[in-house]
Motif scaffolding. Sequence first.
Motif, PDB file in Angstrom:
ATOM      1  N   ALA A  49       0.826  -1.220   0.000  1.00 39.89           N
ATOM      2  CA  ALA A  49       0.000   0.000   0.000  1.00 39.89           C
ATOM      3  C   ALA A  49       0.854   1.262   0.000  1.00 39.89           C
ATOM      4  CB  ALA A  49      -0.918   0.005   1.215  1.00 39.89           C
ATOM      5  N   LEU A  50       0.437   2.233  -0.800  1.00 36.29           N
ATOM      6  CA  LEU A  50       1.095   3.548  -0.818  1.00 36.29           C
ATOM      7  C   LEU A  50       0.326   4.545   0.043  1.00 36.29           C
ATOM      8  CD1 LEU A  50       1.919   3.750  -4.637  1.00 36.29           C
ATOM      9  CD2 LEU A  50       3.440   3.101  -2.758  1.00 36.29           C
ATOM     10  N   ASP A  51      -0.968   4.418   0.034  1.00 34.49           N
ATOM     11  CA  ASP A  51      -1.799   5.192   0.967  1.00 34.49           C
ATOM     12  C   ASP A  51      -3.051   4.368   1.249  1.00 34.49           C
ATOM     13  OD1 ASP A  51      -3.542   5.594  -1.176  1.00 34.49           O
ATOM     14  OD2 ASP A  51      -2.938   7.655  -1.527  1.00 34.49           O
ATOM     15  N   ILE A  52      -3.906   4.880   2.098  1.00 36.29           N
ATOM     16  CA  ILE A  52      -5.029   4.023   2.539  1.00 36.29           C
ATOM     17  C   ILE A  52      -6.062   3.793   1.435  1.00 36.29           C
ATOM     18  CG2 ILE A  52      -4.731   4.667   4.975  1.00 36.29           C
ATOM     19  CD1 ILE A  52      -7.459   6.245   4.501  1.00 36.29           C
ATOM     20  N   SER A 332     -15.175  12.045  10.780  1.00 35.78           N
ATOM     21  CA  SER A 332     -15.956  12.231   9.543  1.00 35.78           C
ATOM     22  C   SER A 332     -15.083  12.761   8.403  1.00 35.78           C
ATOM     23  CB  SER A 332     -17.180  13.139   9.736  1.00 35.78           C
ATOM     24  OG  SER A 332     -18.077  12.536  10.666  1.00 35.78           O
ATOM     25  N   GLY A 333     -14.617  11.845   7.607  1.00 35.46           N
ATOM     26  CA  GLY A 333     -13.884  12.199   6.391  1.00 35.46           C
ATOM     27  C   GLY A 333     -12.367  12.171   6.498  1.00 35.46           C
ATOM     28  N   PHE A 334     -11.825  11.740   7.643  1.00 34.33           N
ATOM     29  CA  PHE A 334     -10.372  11.772   7.832  1.00 34.33           C
ATOM     30  C   PHE A 334      -9.713  10.601   7.095  1.00 34.33           C
ATOM     31  CE2 PHE A 334     -11.990  14.515  11.003  1.00 34.33           C
ATOM     32  CZ  PHE A 334     -11.002  15.451  11.250  1.00 34.33           C
ATOM     33  N   ARG A 335      -8.766  10.921   6.230  1.00 35.89           N
ATOM     34  CA  ARG A 335      -8.151   9.899   5.379  1.00 35.89           C
ATOM     35  C   ARG A 335      -6.622   9.956   5.379  1.00 35.89           C
ATOM     36  NH1 ARG A 335     -12.733   8.655   5.799  1.00 35.89           N
ATOM     37  NH2 ARG A 335     -14.344   8.634   4.200  1.00 35.89           N
ATOM     38  N   ARG A 336      -6.033  11.077   5.794  1.00 34.33           N
ATOM     39  CA  ARG A 336      -4.582  11.228   5.710  1.00 34.33           C
ATOM     40  C   ARG A 336      -4.033  11.892   6.972  1.00 34.33           C
ATOM     41  NH1 ARG A 336      -2.806  10.139   0.536  1.00 34.33           N
ATOM     42  NH2 ARG A 336      -4.263  10.558  -1.167  1.00 34.33           N
ATOM     43  N   GLY A 337      -2.720  11.753   7.154  1.00 35.62           N
ATOM     44  CA  GLY A 337      -2.050  12.410   8.277  1.00 35.62           C
ATOM     45  C   GLY A 337      -2.281  13.914   8.266  1.00 35.62           C
ATOM     46  N   THR A 338      -2.285  14.515   7.091  1.00 35.58           N
ATOM     47  CA  THR A 338      -2.500  15.964   7.017  1.00 35.58           C
ATOM     48  C   THR A 338      -3.898  16.340   7.523  1.00 35.58           C
ATOM     49  OG1 THR A 338      -3.069  15.632   4.704  1.00 35.58           O
ATOM     50  CG2 THR A 338      -0.866  16.510   5.157  1.00 35.58           C
ATOM     51  N   ASP A 339      -4.895  15.505   7.209  1.00 39.05           N
ATOM     52  CA  ASP A 339      -6.264  15.789   7.697  1.00 39.05           C
ATOM     53  C   ASP A 339      -6.267  15.816   9.225  1.00 39.05           C
ATOM     54  OD1 ASP A 339      -6.997  15.490   5.027  1.00 39.05           O
ATOM     55  OD2 ASP A 339      -7.775  13.445   5.294  1.00 39.05           O
ATOM     56  N   ILE A 340      -5.617  14.806   9.805  1.00 39.93           N
ATOM     57  CA  ILE A 340      -5.614  14.670  11.265  1.00 39.93           C
ATOM     58  C   ILE A 340      -4.875  15.852  11.890  1.00 39.93           C
ATOM     59  CG2 ILE A 340      -4.745  13.208  13.162  1.00 39.93           C
ATOM     60  CD1 ILE A 340      -5.195  10.851  10.970  1.00 39.93           C
ATOM     61  N   PHE A 341      -3.757  16.210  11.278  1.00 43.81           N
ATOM     62  CA  PHE A 341      -2.974  17.343  11.778  1.00 43.81           C
ATOM     63  C   PHE A 341      -3.824  18.623  11.778  1.00 43.81           C
ATOM     64  CE2 PHE A 341      -0.164  20.936  11.436  1.00 43.81           C
ATOM     65  CZ  PHE A 341       0.883  20.630  12.291  1.00 43.81           C
ATOM     66  N   LYS A 342      -4.589  18.829  10.723  1.00 44.03           N
ATOM     67  CA  LYS A 342      -5.403  20.057  10.634  1.00 44.03           C
ATOM     68  C   LYS A 342      -6.394  20.150  11.794  1.00 44.03           C
ATOM     69  CE  LYS A 342      -4.922  20.447   5.633  1.00 44.03           C
ATOM     70  NZ  LYS A 342      -5.510  20.227   4.284  1.00 44.03           N
ATOM     71  N   ALA A 343      -7.040  19.026  12.118  1.00 42.40           N
ATOM     72  CA  ALA A 343      -8.017  19.045  13.215  1.00 42.40           C
ATOM     73  C   ALA A 343      -7.327  19.283  14.556  1.00 42.40           C
ATOM     74  CB  ALA A 343      -8.798  17.736  13.242  1.00 42.40           C
ATOM     75  N   GLY A 354     -13.123   6.033  10.630  1.00 43.14           N
ATOM     76  CA  GLY A 354     -14.126   4.978  10.481  1.00 43.14           C
ATOM     77  C   GLY A 354     -13.835   4.138   9.253  1.00 43.14           C
ATOM     78  N   ARG A 355     -14.286   4.621   8.093  1.00 43.17           N
ATOM     79  CA  ARG A 355     -14.129   3.828   6.871  1.00 43.17           C
ATOM     80  C   ARG A 355     -12.673   3.453   6.609  1.00 43.17           C
ATOM     81  NH1 ARG A 355     -17.894   7.738   5.792  1.00 43.17           N
ATOM     82  NH2 ARG A 355     -19.950   7.086   5.061  1.00 43.17           N
ATOM     83  N   ALA A 356     -11.748   4.338   6.965  1.00 43.30           N
ATOM     84  CA  ALA A 356     -10.332   4.087   6.649  1.00 43.30           C
ATOM     85  C   ALA A 356      -9.888   2.716   7.166  1.00 43.30           C
ATOM     86  CB  ALA A 356      -9.467   5.196   7.244  1.00 43.30           C
ATOM     87  N   TYR A 357     -10.188   2.409   8.437  1.00 43.92           N
ATOM     88  CA  TYR A 357      -9.699   1.125   8.943  1.00 43.92           C
ATOM     89  C   TYR A 357     -10.579  -0.028   8.476  1.00 43.92           C
ATOM     90  CZ  TYR A 357     -12.857   0.673  13.131  1.00 43.92           C
ATOM     91  OH  TYR A 357     -13.912   0.513  13.996  1.00 43.92           O
ATOM     92  N   ILE A 358     -11.848   0.267   8.186  1.00 41.09           N
ATOM     93  CA  ILE A 358     -12.719  -0.799   7.677  1.00 41.09           C
ATOM     94  C   ILE A 358     -12.297  -1.203   6.254  1.00 41.09           C
ATOM     95  CG2 ILE A 358     -15.102  -1.444   7.129  1.00 41.09           C
ATOM     96  CD1 ILE A 358     -14.579  -1.293  10.136  1.00 41.09           C
ATOM     97  N   GLU A 370      -4.053  -3.185  10.564  1.00 39.16           N
ATOM     98  CA  GLU A 370      -2.757  -2.829  11.145  1.00 39.16           C
ATOM     99  C   GLU A 370      -1.993  -1.872  10.234  1.00 39.16           C
ATOM    100  OE1 GLU A 370      -1.450  -6.688  13.046  1.00 39.16           O
ATOM    101  OE2 GLU A 370       0.458  -5.615  12.942  1.00 39.16           O
ATOM    102  N   LYS A 371      -1.991  -2.190   8.947  1.00 36.72           N
ATOM    103  CA  LYS A 371      -1.238  -1.356   8.001  1.00 36.72           C
ATOM    104  C   LYS A 371      -1.879   0.026   7.861  1.00 36.72           C
ATOM    105  CE  LYS A 371       1.954  -0.557   4.927  1.00 36.72           C
ATOM    106  NZ  LYS A 371       3.373  -0.417   5.298  1.00 36.72           N
ATOM    107  N   VAL A 372      -3.214   0.073   7.848  1.00 39.08           N
ATOM    108  CA  VAL A 372      -3.890   1.376   7.767  1.00 39.08           C
ATOM    109  C   VAL A 372      -3.495   2.237   8.973  1.00 39.08           C
ATOM    110  CG1 VAL A 372      -6.154   2.513   8.012  1.00 39.08           C
ATOM    111  CG2 VAL A 372      -5.857   0.671   6.343  1.00 39.08           C
TER     112      VAL A 372
END
Length: 403
Positions: A49-52, A332-343, A354-358, A370-372
């Motif tokens: 994987a390169l990204d989620i 709600s809508g978090f998909r990348r490290g940058t998204d998390i950093f912004k919040a 949510g969906r990211a790990y599912i 685990e990889k996600v």
Amino acid sequence: MATLARRQFLRFLAASPLLGYTAAGRLFAEETLDSMNLPEHLIQSPADALDIFDFHRVAKHVLPTSHYGYLATGTDGNETLIANREAFERIYLRPMRMVDTSNVSLDTVLLGKPIDSPILLAPVGSQKAFHAEGELASARAARAQGNLQILSNVSSNSIEDVIEARGEPVWFQLYPTNKWSTAKTMLQRAEDAGAEVVVLTVDLNSGSNRVLLGQYARADERDCNACHGTGPDDWLATKPMYSGTGSVSADWDMSGMTWDYLGRLRETTSMKIVIKGVVTAEDAASCVQHGADAVYVSNHGGRAEASGRGALDDLPDVVAAVDGRVPIIVDSGFRRGTDIFKALAMGASAVSVGRAYIWGLAAFGQPGVEKVLEMLNAELAMVMGQMGASSVADIGPEHIGLK
Ligand code: FNR
């Protein structure tokens, strides 16, 4: 020739300030254009994987059509779902150079407990719809990567088994029914199992119009009754947290719930109380007034109502209303490290996915989750280094701006 013409057309779109948007409002980036011309790639193992989003493609490929619809759906025309992602595009990052970031740490404290990462696993029900090991696979992955897990009360696995797999207490998310006895039985059971925090979800009290789910279900040719049964209460029988509550489907009505419910919870349980699904300053203030220990900003990943407003856009109002009195969690809508950093820069203490790990769960089971989690933790650590923040506490409003 046709491919060349298409490529030229897309480049023209990207270069044009007026036409550089898709129908969904997405700006084409040059890189996106190039990868759009590559054939769709399905990774064979989590390590590839390169990204989620690599997990998203596999999940869509392997899941039964209707189960994918359950995962992907928003409400109505998916207005809120789309708004969740668009909100991130309006915030840019402000790197502070020449800061010693040789030791970036994700360690933080939430509700008085030290945790290894501010990234949490949001409560997602019915995880056996995505992988045979259900929430147990997610729990083992969360244990391996050090992320806190929130268990839905409509889970496919019991809280006792999940806590054992996680190796430490998880948080327990509650959808009450209109029978207080159901909530009471579940709260006691969660507490006995070792949970220290209950997350009351308040954004589905009046149902939701999941059109995309219906469209996918319609396209699925399987016989759903073979697994789901035909009786009105068959689905409840597959939810271990409802066993012993005496609850039936008809009780599944939370439309009468008001702020008084918090007082009742407070009298009944010694667990800390988090309110999930808050999107306005008024409700954030009410949470604090009624004694909530934390406020959880969420629009259920765009699955609750068609407000058309992204959760990240709601965050500043809630941060202002809460004014530092209790921690704020957001999803709600978090998909990348940058998204998390912004919040985190906007004042959140933690972010759930949510969906990211599912997607990881559906694609490869425990190793996928685990990889996600590993990727999101690593992406966050990387962006922290780039912005000049060695710790979660170092992340502040100076690191972001509004476009
Ligand atoms: C959810 N969510 C959810 N929330 C909750 O409080 N209890 C639940 O049982 C569920 N179940 C559930 C199932 C599925 C398939 C999804 C996608 C979501 C909402 C979840 O906790 C969270 O708010 C969103 O998933 C966050 O948005 P993203 O990260 O999926 O965009």
